[in-house]
Design an enzyme around this catalytic site. Structure first.
Site, PDB file in Angstrom:
ATOM      1  N   TYR A 108     -39.435   3.336 -14.242  1.00 58.46           N
ATOM      2  CA  TYR A 108     -38.550   2.405 -14.952  1.00 58.46           C
ATOM      3  C   TYR A 108     -39.088   0.980 -14.895  1.00 58.46           C
ATOM      4  CZ  TYR A 108     -34.896   6.019 -14.887  1.00 58.46           C
ATOM      5  OH  TYR A 108     -34.172   7.158 -15.062  1.00 58.46           O
ATOM      6  N   LYS A 134     -20.113   9.330  15.062  1.00 56.91           N
ATOM      7  CA  LYS A 134     -19.520   8.837  13.805  1.00 56.91           C
ATOM      8  C   LYS A 134     -20.524   8.938  12.650  1.00 56.91           C
ATOM      9  CE  LYS A 134     -20.526   4.114  15.337  1.00 56.91           C
ATOM     10  NZ  LYS A 134     -19.952   2.924  16.000  1.00 56.91           N
ATOM     11  N   ARG A 155     -13.652  -8.127  16.878  1.00 51.09           N
ATOM     12  CA  ARG A 155     -13.473  -7.078  15.871  1.00 51.09           C
ATOM     13  C   ARG A 155     -12.088  -6.466  16.075  1.00 51.09           C
ATOM     14  NH1 ARG A 155     -18.055  -2.436  15.256  1.00 51.09           N
ATOM     15  NH2 ARG A 155     -17.138  -1.625  17.177  1.00 51.09           N
ATOM     16  N   HIS A 173     -16.582  -3.669  23.674  1.00 49.24           N
ATOM     17  CA  HIS A 173     -17.814  -3.402  22.923  1.00 49.24           C
ATOM     18  C   HIS A 173     -18.689  -4.642  22.920  1.00 49.24           C
ATOM     19  CE1 HIS A 173     -20.356  -1.185  20.253  1.00 49.24           C
ATOM     20  NE2 HIS A 173     -20.157  -1.973  19.216  1.00 49.24           N
ATOM     21  N   ASP A 209     -33.587  10.490  -8.316  1.00 50.12           N
ATOM     22  CA  ASP A 209     -33.933  11.805  -7.781  1.00 50.12           C
ATOM     23  C   ASP A 209     -35.429  12.043  -7.630  1.00 50.12           C
ATOM     24  OD1 ASP A 209     -31.137  12.349  -8.573  1.00 50.12           O
ATOM     25  OD2 ASP A 209     -32.028  12.332 -10.579  1.00 50.12           O
ATOM     26  N   ARG A 243     -21.247   4.794  26.267  1.00 49.85           N
ATOM     27  CA  ARG A 243     -21.161   5.369  24.920  1.00 49.85           C
ATOM     28  C   ARG A 243     -22.543   5.310  24.251  1.00 49.85           C
ATOM     29  NH1 ARG A 243     -17.097   1.479  25.175  1.00 49.85           N
ATOM     30  NH2 ARG A 243     -18.190   0.238  23.601  1.00 49.85           N
ATOM     31  N   CYS A 285     -36.649   6.268  -8.381  1.00 50.71           N
ATOM     32  CA  CYS A 285     -35.548   6.690  -9.259  1.00 50.71           C
ATOM     33  C   CYS A 285     -34.457   7.340  -8.410  1.00 50.71           C
ATOM     34  CB  CYS A 285     -36.052   7.688 -10.298  1.00 50.71           C
ATOM     35  SG  CYS A 285     -37.560   7.181 -11.145  1.00 50.71           S
TER      36      CYS A 285
END
Ligand SMILES: *Cc1c(COP(=O)(O)O)cnc(C)c1O
Length: 389
Positions: A279, A48, A147, A177, A329, A234, A327
């Site tokens: 910043y 997932k 759940r 689970h 990027d 799993r 930042c």
């Protein structure tokens, strides 16, 4: 390898940021888990969220060849359909509720949903009949996670009866689970396992049907609860060489981290004392001159902004602390104590460089976040470069 793929790799490694995915480590981790489970226990690879950020299709392609890998588990229909489209042929299980719009495609694509709602069961049965194909299902049982899942009681037994009676539906599996298998206190997991086993026995007694695949263990269960192997396990986080929690023993199932994250220095400059960086100017240089390297990676790639002023990267095998705020990027790091840092040289954000290693767990500790989450967050802007052999 196709020329396009090769081109993509060359470009990625010469570029701004890339995640290297070690497929040898994937196989190593799988073998480790295989060696630690009861002989013949099939493993369901949990892929997932793009295989916890590692690249689901490439990993599935690697796992296709391994006989003891039963199949894959994902969270959404779209994740499953993308695997099918990419050529993954093993069974795929959907671990959560899926919405009716996709029911018609489950049978033809051989995707197994988790079932636990009577209305869902009716709709699935209708979709199977309409498509003229059968849908295999796994019943989710809630034994203590609260759940999804039916309750392991009379009402639950009646639901199992409905599944067995539903036209076009094949009851292939049943699973639960664990909520706390990664803790040192075993009592909650013991209780969950007992409830699950008792329920399975009750199903057999009531219906005379032995469900072929009964499964409970996640990664922590694989490591610490061999008695919970049942008919399959799993494997999620451990497949990627990461640990379910700091409390699971590290010496039972040896693991190797699969993802490394790299960037390159794009700018080096010396600034005098009293220079604010990034910043907000939250960091101001002191001492004599500070040498600062700019690294073109940031929270827009999924690198956690919470590491601002707390994290570090590796350059030439040494730690370079992050200065001020990260930042979107870019970020700035202190290379005053690392001689001769040059533009374009490789920066390790996650992984090993010489004697130093930054793991997903290190980043989790420094940022107050969760290793699973950090891996999932490395996003699409970051090209994955797969290495094998
Ligand atoms: C995500 C998930 C797993 C895998 O958990 P890990 O801790 O990563 O091994 C297993 N089963 C279910 C139902 C899940 O949702």
């Amino acid at each position: 390898m196709k020329t396009d793929d090769l081109q993509e790799k060359i470009t990625a490694q010469n570029g701004r940021i890339w995640a290297q995915i070690d497929l040898d480590a994937i196989r190593f981790n799988m073998e480790s888990m295989h060696a630690s489970t009861a002989p013949g226990t099939p493993i369901i690879a949990v892929l997932k969220t793009n295989a916890y950020g590692h690249g689901a299709l490439s990993i599935a392609t690697e796992l296709e060849k391994i006989p003891y890998v039963w199949g894959y588990a994902v969270a959404t229909f779209e994740e499953a359909a993308a695997l099918r489209e990419g050529g993954a042929a093993k069974p795929i299980l959907l671990l959560g509720y899926v919405f009716p719009y996709c029911y018609g495609q489950l049978g033809p694509l051989d995707i197994r949903p988790a079932v636990f709602r009577p209305d869902m069961l009716r709709q699935l049965s209708g979709a199977a009949r309409a498509a003229g194909s059968e849908i295999r299902v796994h019943i989710a049982v809630d034994t203590g996670m609260t759940r999804i899942g039916i309750t392991p009681d009379e009402e639950g037994l009646s639901f199992v009866g409905q599944v067995l009676a539903a036209e076009g539906i094949i009851l292939e599996g049943m699973f639960t689970h664990f909520a706390r298998a990664d803790e040192t206190d075993r009592s909650h997991t013991d209780l969950q396992l007992k409830r699950f086993r008792d329920f399975e026995a009750a199903v057999r007694e009531r219906t005379g049907y032995r469900i072929p695949m009964v499964h409970a263990s996640n990664s922590a269960g694989i490591i610490s609860f061999t008695e919970a192997n049942l008919n399959a396990v799993r494997a999620g986080i451990t497949l990627y060489g990461l640990w379910p929690s700091p409390d699971v023993p590290k010496d039972i199932v040896p693991l190797r981290p699969v993802m490394s994250l790299y960037s390159r220095v794009v700018y080096v400059k010396d600034v005098p004392a009293g220079t604010p960086v990034s910043y907000g100017g939250t960091y101001v240089t002191s001492g004599s001159a500070t040498r600062i390297a700019t690294v073109p990676a940031g929270y827009g790639d999924g690198y956690p902004r919470a590491l601002s002023g707390k994290g570090y990267v590796l350059i030439r095998g040494k730690r370079a602390p992050i200065l001020g705020r990260i930042c979107m990027d870019q970020m700035m790091v202190d290379v005053t104590d690392i001689p001769d840092v040059r533009e374009n040289e490789v920066v390790t954000l996650i992984g090993r460089d010489g004697e130093e290693e930054i793991t997903m767990e290190t980043l989790g500790d420094l940022s107050g976040r969760f290793n699973y989450e950090l891996a999932c967050d490395i996003n699409q802007r970051v090209p994955r470069v797969f290495v094998n052999g």
